[in-house]
Design an enzyme around this catalytic site. Structure first.
Site, PDB file in Angstrom:
ATOM      1  N   GLU A  21      33.932  48.363  33.126  1.00 26.16           N
ATOM      2  CA  GLU A  21      33.130  48.772  31.977  1.00 26.16           C
ATOM      3  C   GLU A  21      33.317  50.259  31.664  1.00 26.16           C
ATOM      4  O   GLU A  21      33.402  50.651  30.501  1.00 26.16           O
ATOM      5  CB  GLU A  21      31.653  48.462  32.239  1.00 26.16           C
ATOM      6  CG  GLU A  21      30.691  48.953  31.179  1.00 26.16           C
ATOM      7  CD  GLU A  21      30.892  48.321  29.815  1.00 26.16           C
ATOM      8  OE1 GLU A  21      30.286  48.827  28.851  1.00 26.16           O
ATOM      9  OE2 GLU A  21      31.637  47.325  29.701  1.00 26.16           O
ATOM     10  N   HIS A  46      48.339  47.891  45.887  1.00 27.81           N
ATOM     11  CA  HIS A  46      49.232  46.775  45.560  1.00 27.81           C
ATOM     12  C   HIS A  46      50.009  47.018  44.268  1.00 27.81           C
ATOM     13  O   HIS A  46      50.371  46.066  43.568  1.00 27.81           O
ATOM     14  CB  HIS A  46      48.435  45.476  45.464  1.00 27.81           C
ATOM     15  CG  HIS A  46      47.835  45.047  46.766  1.00 27.81           C
ATOM     16  ND1 HIS A  46      48.587  44.645  47.842  1.00 27.81           N
ATOM     17  CD2 HIS A  46      46.539  44.996  47.174  1.00 27.81           C
ATOM     18  CE1 HIS A  46      47.793  44.334  48.851  1.00 27.81           C
ATOM     19  NE2 HIS A  46      46.544  44.541  48.474  1.00 27.81           N
ATOM     20  N   GLY A  76      34.916  36.509   7.713  1.00 26.40           N
ATOM     21  CA  GLY A  76      35.507  35.345   8.363  1.00 26.40           C
ATOM     22  C   GLY A  76      36.967  35.185   8.013  1.00 26.40           C
ATOM     23  O   GLY A  76      37.611  36.074   7.443  1.00 26.40           O
ATOM     24  N   LYS A  97      34.658  51.718  28.091  1.00 26.36           N
ATOM     25  CA  LYS A  97      33.929  52.678  27.272  1.00 26.36           C
ATOM     26  C   LYS A  97      34.825  53.851  26.888  1.00 26.36           C
ATOM     27  O   LYS A  97      34.806  54.329  25.758  1.00 26.36           O
ATOM     28  CB  LYS A  97      32.688  53.198  28.007  1.00 26.36           C
ATOM     29  CG  LYS A  97      31.527  52.248  27.981  1.00 26.36           C
ATOM     30  CD  LYS A  97      30.979  52.082  26.561  1.00 26.36           C
ATOM     31  CE  LYS A  97      30.249  50.764  26.417  1.00 26.36           C
ATOM     32  NZ  LYS A  97      31.125  49.593  26.345  1.00 26.36           N
TER      33      LYS A  97
END
Length: 642
Positions: free
Chosen positions: A515, A538, A102, A519
């Site tokens: 995705e 574009h 943390g 990867k």
């Protein structure tokens, strides 16, 4: 991210801790260390780098004896990866050791205050500041208690242990109280384990925003951030809640909570075995998990298809039909790979259930004042169930009075426990840092959810049954895709030296293009971009040349002709093309340099099928480039800091 394991019992602690740390390597880390207590003294060994190269040889050369210890794998936040910044860290006296997951947000103010009091720091970490703060309170508590009877906290179930001297018990009380005192000053997130030279049978653990579990044994107990670290030793665990503080000895454990009068303690069972978390015959965990996907999709579907009613059923949504029909809008919050799954979920739910869906990055949802209508439901996606950004989004929605549902993989995780209802993926433990089977399982669950919601509205039974039957066919279709592994390997090897890639798709396959690019980036370190195929004209098309391959997702769906027109634009600029196309497509072979064929399927099913070859493609490129597939640099499996 960082991993924690602690042991207290009759066995030698070092081998158990080292084994646990190895089981936590998949979470991502840059250094590792441990502290063991023996004969009233702390011994600390820690080293930069991988365990096999750093900590393990160090322990072999200088073994540490003792029956109590804590260990840690660090993923750097404060301070660069180095020996001095490794955990564990000691307090000013050298009697207290701490490991910490943390971020302590107010560590600088605490460090300045302690510095004015004479404390000297040896590292650049926020964790060492917390160690000093606990040590400071520990000495104050010992003086305050005056070796008289230690006052019991009103919110703690006190247990006096047989065979423990009064002095040790008082030291233990003082340490637990000191941890509580220190944490009341802390702003930020933490999962910590603390030991003290004065307490030969005590580990103190605490959590806020970072997972921590107690493992229950016979004459021994464990503390860990992940069940994988202790599954070889016990199946009985207690998942700590935020603000819980646990005192753990070989025979008992106490739990108190900093924010409430009572701690909610529930013993659960780990639902996977040591063998489930093993690599088996495969070269990497990632490859094993890719090949497990036919089974994980079966697990996601099992018991959830109602063919007679042409719908799906779930036992954990905790919403009746009237409440589900009353949903006017769904916001899906997620991060990383789960965000791409959320985009597919948007297509599915809007088409099949006709409910408006908005996809948010979890970290953005938390901090912008997005308007939520009265009958809006938040749906969060998280493989680990501990993702800090996603958990914060869930809590924000609940704070605003909205129902929060979750799709997670880990039973007993924080998101699973804090959501109002949800669905488990049942994908089993995922060890590879780059998510594979959990992503595909999420897509399967989202497909079922879209049918479930659609049948309460206007989705015809015939169409719903078609989709359900198509989902049931997916496991066999994935097996068919896996059979193309050798062909995929050849294509991957051909392009493994490229420096840049584009991944393009439209409609349902657009999120899968994102995705696929992710990867490849994650495990091969190649720059890759996912785009809607229509967006290339574009601007990004300016980057196309002979050295920049494009992976085109072009199944024979409703967007096929338009996607083929986009492909022609890339071909005209001499960009190499690798196509994912439907079996029987005779046109694609004339315009692509390499083709991977997908089984024929319904349009909403293509996201699941297209994902599998892209996973194998990224895997084989990473292997060809000599990358550490299961533990890619700078990445962590479960991101538990914001």
């Amino acid at each position: 991210m960082c991993g924690i394991i602690g042991y207290v019992g009759k066995k030698s602690a070092s081998p158990i801790i080292l084994e646990g740390l190895r089981r936590l390597e998949y979470r991502g880390y840059d250094s590792a260390g441990l502290a063991v207590l023996n004969n009233g003294a702390l011994s600390v060994q820690k080293k930069l780098g991988k365990i096999v190269e750093g900590l393990a040889p160090l322990l072999k050369a200088s073994p540490i004896a003792g029956n109590l210890g804590i260990g840690h794998t660090r993923w750097a936040t404060h301070g660069v990866p180095s020996d001095k910044n490794c955990h564990p860290h000691l307090d000013q006296s050298g009697k207290i050791a701490i490991v910490h997951n943390g971020v302590i947000e107010n560590y600088d103010a605490l460090k300045q205050r302690l510095g004015r009091a004479g404390h000297k720091f040896k590292s650049d970490t926020d964790t060492e500041v917390l160690a000093h703060l606990i040590g400071d309170y520990y000495e104050k508590r010992r003086v305050q208690n005056g070796w008289g009877e230690t006052p019991s906290s009103p919110n703690q179930k006190k247990i006096r242990l047989e065979g423990v001297s009064l002095q040790q018990a008082k030291n233990g009380d003082a340490l637990t109280q000191a941890v509580c005192d220190a944490l009341r000053e802390v702003i930020g997130t933490y999962g910590i384990a603390v030991i003290c030279a004065d307490n030969p049978d005590l580990i103190v653990g605490a959590r806020r925003g970072s997972p921590l579990i107690i493992g229950i044994g016979k004459g021994e107990n464990f503390l860990a951030s992940d069940a994988n670290a202790i599954v070889a030793h016990t199946k009985k665990v207690v998942y700590l809640n935020d603000y819980d503080v646990a005192s753990i000895t070989p025979d008992r454990f106490d739990v108190q909570n900093l924010g409430t009068d009572t701690a909610n303690v529930q013993i659960s069972n780990i639902e996977f075995s040591q063998e489930d978390a093993a690599r088996g015959k495969h070269a990497h965990f990632m490859l094993k998990e890719i090949y497990e996907q036919p089974q994980t999709v079966l697990n996601a579907l099992r018991g959830r298809i109602d063919a007679e009613g042409a719908t799906a059923r779930f036992g954990g949504l905790n919403m009746n039909t009237s409440q589900l029909r009353g949903i006017d809008r769904i916001v899906i919050a997620a991060s990383g790979t789960s965000w791409h799954a959320a985009l597919v979920g948007e297509y599915l739910i809007e088409e099949l259930a006709q409910i408006p869906v908005e996809v948010e990055f979890a970290h953005e949802f938390c901090y912008r004042n997005a308007p939520l209508e009265r009958d809006t439901v938040l749906l969060v996606l998280s493989q680990s169930g501990e993702t800090a950004d996603t958990l914060a989004a869930l809590r924000e929605a609940k704070r605003r009075g909205h129902r929060a549902l979750a799709i997670v993989n880990v039973v007993g995780s924080t998101i699973a426990r804090e959501s109002d209802g949800g669905i488990y993926m049942h994908a089993g433990p995922e060890i590879g840092v780059a998510s594979t089977k959990a992503f595909v399982s999420t897509l399967a669950v989202l497909s079922l959810l879209a049918v479930h919601l659609g049948r309460m509205r206007n989705l015809p039974a015939k169409r719903a049954l078609e989709i359900l039957r198509a989902l049931e066919a997916v496991p066999k279709q994935i097996e068919k895709l896996l059979a193309q592994n050798d062909s995929l390997k050849k294509i991957a090897k051909k392009y493994s030296k490229a420096d840049d890639f584009f991944f393009l798709g439209r409609g349902y396959t657009f999120p899968i293009a994102l995705e696929g690019a992710l990867k490849l980036k994650e495990i091969s370190y190649i720059h890759a971009e996912g785009y809607s195929a229509a967006e290339m004209k574009h601007g990004p098309i300016a980057l196309i040349d002979k050295q920049t391959p494009t992976v085109f997702l072009v199944p024979q769906d409703s967007m096929y002709d338009k996607t083929m027109a986009n492909l022609a634009m890339i071909r005209a600029r001499k960009g190499p093309i690798i196509a994912l196309a439907t079996e029987g497509d005779k046109q694609i072979g004339k315009v692509a340099d390499g083709v991977i064929y997908l089984p024929k399927a319904l349009e909403p099913i293509y996201p699941i099928l297209a994902t599998v070859p892209l996973q194998l493609f990224a895997y084989h490129i990473a292997v060809a480039r000599g990358c550490d597939v299961d533990k890619p640099r700078n990445l962590a499996k479960s991101v538990t800091v914001e």
